[in-house]
Scaffold this motif. Structure first.
Motif, PDB file in Angstrom:
ATOM      1  N   UNK A   1      39.530  79.151  58.100  1.00 39.79           N
ATOM      2  CA  UNK A   1      40.939  79.551  57.936  1.00 39.79           C
ATOM      3  C   UNK A   1      41.808  78.309  57.798  1.00 39.79           C
ATOM      4  N   UNK A   2      41.432  77.423  56.861  1.00 47.24           N
ATOM      5  CA  UNK A   2      42.145  76.146  56.735  1.00 47.24           C
ATOM      6  C   UNK A   2      43.634  76.350  56.466  1.00 47.24           C
ATOM      7  N   UNK A   3      43.965  77.194  55.500  1.00 52.63           N
ATOM      8  CA  UNK A   3      45.375  77.399  55.148  1.00 52.63           C
ATOM      9  C   UNK A   3      46.164  77.953  56.338  1.00 52.63           C
ATOM     10  N   UNK A   4      45.532  78.812  57.117  1.00 49.32           N
ATOM     11  CA  UNK A   4      46.178  79.392  58.294  1.00 49.32           C
ATOM     12  C   UNK A   4      46.433  78.307  59.346  1.00 49.32           C
ATOM     13  N   UNK A   5      45.463  77.415  59.525  1.00 49.57           N
ATOM     14  CA  UNK A   5      45.618  76.343  60.503  1.00 49.57           C
ATOM     15  C   UNK A   5      46.754  75.400  60.126  1.00 49.57           C
ATOM     16  N   UNK A   6      46.794  74.961  58.869  1.00 44.77           N
ATOM     17  CA  UNK A   6      47.839  74.015  58.477  1.00 44.77           C
ATOM     18  C   UNK A   6      49.219  74.671  58.528  1.00 44.77           C
ATOM     19  N   UNK A   7      49.294  75.967  58.208  1.00 42.20           N
ATOM     20  CA  UNK A   7      50.572  76.681  58.316  1.00 42.20           C
ATOM     21  C   UNK A   7      51.001  76.777  59.780  1.00 42.20           C
ATOM     22  N   UNK A   8      50.049  76.992  60.674  1.00 45.23           N
ATOM     23  CA  UNK A   8      50.364  77.078  62.100  1.00 45.23           C
ATOM     24  C   UNK A   8      50.806  75.726  62.645  1.00 45.23           C
ATOM     25  N   UNK A   9      50.164  74.654  62.191  1.00 44.66           N
ATOM     26  CA  UNK A   9      50.584  73.309  62.602  1.00 44.66           C
ATOM     27  C   UNK A   9      52.005  73.022  62.129  1.00 44.66           C
ATOM     28  N   UNK A  10      52.320  73.442  60.909  1.00 42.45           N
ATOM     29  CA  UNK A  10      53.656  73.218  60.363  1.00 42.45           C
ATOM     30  C   UNK A  10      54.716  73.980  61.140  1.00 42.45           C
TER      31      UNK A  10
ATOM     32  N   UNK B   1      42.084  86.664  67.003  1.00 44.03           N
ATOM     33  CA  UNK B   1      43.394  86.105  66.695  1.00 44.03           C
ATOM     34  C   UNK B   1      43.316  84.589  66.761  1.00 44.03           C
ATOM     35  N   UNK B   2      43.849  83.901  65.738  1.00 44.80           N
ATOM     36  CA  UNK B   2      43.851  82.447  65.718  1.00 44.80           C
ATOM     37  C   UNK B   2      44.870  81.933  66.730  1.00 44.80           C
ATOM     38  N   UNK B   3      44.391  81.224  67.753  1.00 42.29           N
ATOM     39  CA  UNK B   3      45.276  80.775  68.827  1.00 42.29           C
ATOM     40  C   UNK B   3      45.351  79.259  68.943  1.00 42.29           C
ATOM     41  N   UNK B   4      44.578  78.546  68.144  1.00 40.37           N
ATOM     42  CA  UNK B   4      44.624  77.095  68.195  1.00 40.37           C
ATOM     43  C   UNK B   4      43.753  76.495  67.113  1.00 40.37           C
TER      44      UNK B   4
ATOM     45  N   UNK C   1      47.860  79.183  72.906  1.00 40.85           N
ATOM     46  CA  UNK C   1      47.433  79.502  74.264  1.00 40.85           C
ATOM     47  C   UNK C   1      47.005  78.205  74.931  1.00 40.85           C
ATOM     48  N   UNK C   2      47.170  78.143  76.229  1.00 40.04           N
ATOM     49  CA  UNK C   2      46.815  76.934  76.965  1.00 40.04           C
ATOM     50  C   UNK C   2      45.373  76.535  76.685  1.00 40.04           C
ATOM     51  N   UNK C   3      45.194  75.250  76.390  1.00 39.13           N
ATOM     52  CA  UNK C   3      43.889  74.625  76.188  1.00 39.13           C
ATOM     53  C   UNK C   3      43.230  74.915  74.844  1.00 39.13           C
ATOM     54  N   UNK C   4      43.847  75.731  73.992  1.00 36.19           N
ATOM     55  CA  UNK C   4      43.193  76.103  72.734  1.00 36.19           C
ATOM     56  C   UNK C   4      42.982  74.889  71.824  1.00 36.19           C
ATOM     57  N   UNK C   5      43.992  74.024  71.699  1.00 37.02           N
ATOM     58  CA  UNK C   5      43.826  72.848  70.841  1.00 37.02           C
ATOM     59  C   UNK C   5      42.822  71.867  71.448  1.00 37.02           C
ATOM     60  N   UNK C   6      42.779  71.782  72.780  1.00 34.05           N
ATOM     61  CA  UNK C   6      41.791  70.918  73.432  1.00 34.05           C
ATOM     62  C   UNK C   6      40.376  71.417  73.158  1.00 34.05           C
ATOM     63  N   UNK C   7      40.190  72.722  73.144  1.00 27.72           N
ATOM     64  CA  UNK C   7      38.879  73.290  72.819  1.00 27.72           C
ATOM     65  C   UNK C   7      38.459  72.874  71.413  1.00 27.72           C
TER      66      UNK C   7
END
Length: 209
Positions: free
Chosen positions: A91-100, A139-142, A162-168
């Motif tokens: 889900x690359x496009x979804x991730x970059x949109x979420x980062x933005x 659901x994409x959470x991080x 959600x807490x810790x999702x990006x760390x995971x």
């Protein structure tokens, strides 16, 4: 001295000539060939909609060697649980949109412009940019995304709903065995707590090559 790039070729000046804040050049474009040439020399774009394209090569890089990754006791409990599911490049496009949609701390807006999003999606289509996705109940959470240069992963941005999702996502990337170095670019306390540290540009460029 700040260099203006020639729009007709993808040549970059010597990164050692960058300003004290790392700014090296302006102008050019975000075509794949130029972006690839930049990352191979330790250069990356970072700008906003109201400025020209700005190219940086910091004198020091904030990096994480996967072999030096520090995982706290509480984080180990999260990793052992079945709370999250991790995937790659689904889900690359979804991730970059979420980062933005999540500006960096201390910033009013995002540096991930529409042109940047399109450029990195193109790099992903070419197999050069990659994403790590973290899901909970479908659901994409991080997640995070970046550019691979050999065994160096140049991290661009990460997000967490959600807490810790990006760390995971980061732990998974470090433990994948694909990379010897994660370029984190910008210092953050939580990445420092996980083992990230500063190295010189010279050491970073040597690792790239």
């Amino acid at each position: 001295m700040i260099f203006e790039l020639n729009p007709n070729d993808i040549h970059f000046p010597n990164p050692a000539l960058a300003e004290p804040d790392g700014l090296l050049a302006i102008g050019g474009d975000l075509r794949p060939e130029r972006l690839i040439a930049a990352y191979r020399r330790g250069i990356f774009p970072w700008y906003s909609d109201d400025t020209p394209i700005l190219w940086y090569s910091p004198h020091e890089r904030f990096v994480l060697f996967p072999s030096e990754l520090k995982i706290s006791k509480s984080m180990r409990q999260v990793l052992r649980s079945t709370r999250f599911t991790v995937t790659y490049d689904q889900a690359f496009a979804h991730v970059i949109a979420s980062c933005a949609s999540q500006p960096r701390r201390g910033q009013d807006g995002t540096w991930i412009t529409d042109d940047m999003r399109r450029a990195y999606i193109r790099l992903h289509d070419l197999g050069i940019a990659h994403a790590v996705e973290v899901w909970r109940d479908s659901k994409l959470v991080g997640g995070l995304y970046g550019v691979a240069v050999g065994q160096v992963f140049c991290g661009e941005s990460m997000f967490s709903r959600e807490a810790n999702a990006s760390k995971v996502a980061l732990v998974s990337l470090c433990q994948s065995g694909e990379y010897k170095l994660i370029d984190c670019q910008v210092y953050t306390e939580h990445l420092a707590s996980m083992g990230a540290r500063m190295i010189s540009r010279e050491e970073y460029v040597a690792l790239l090559s």
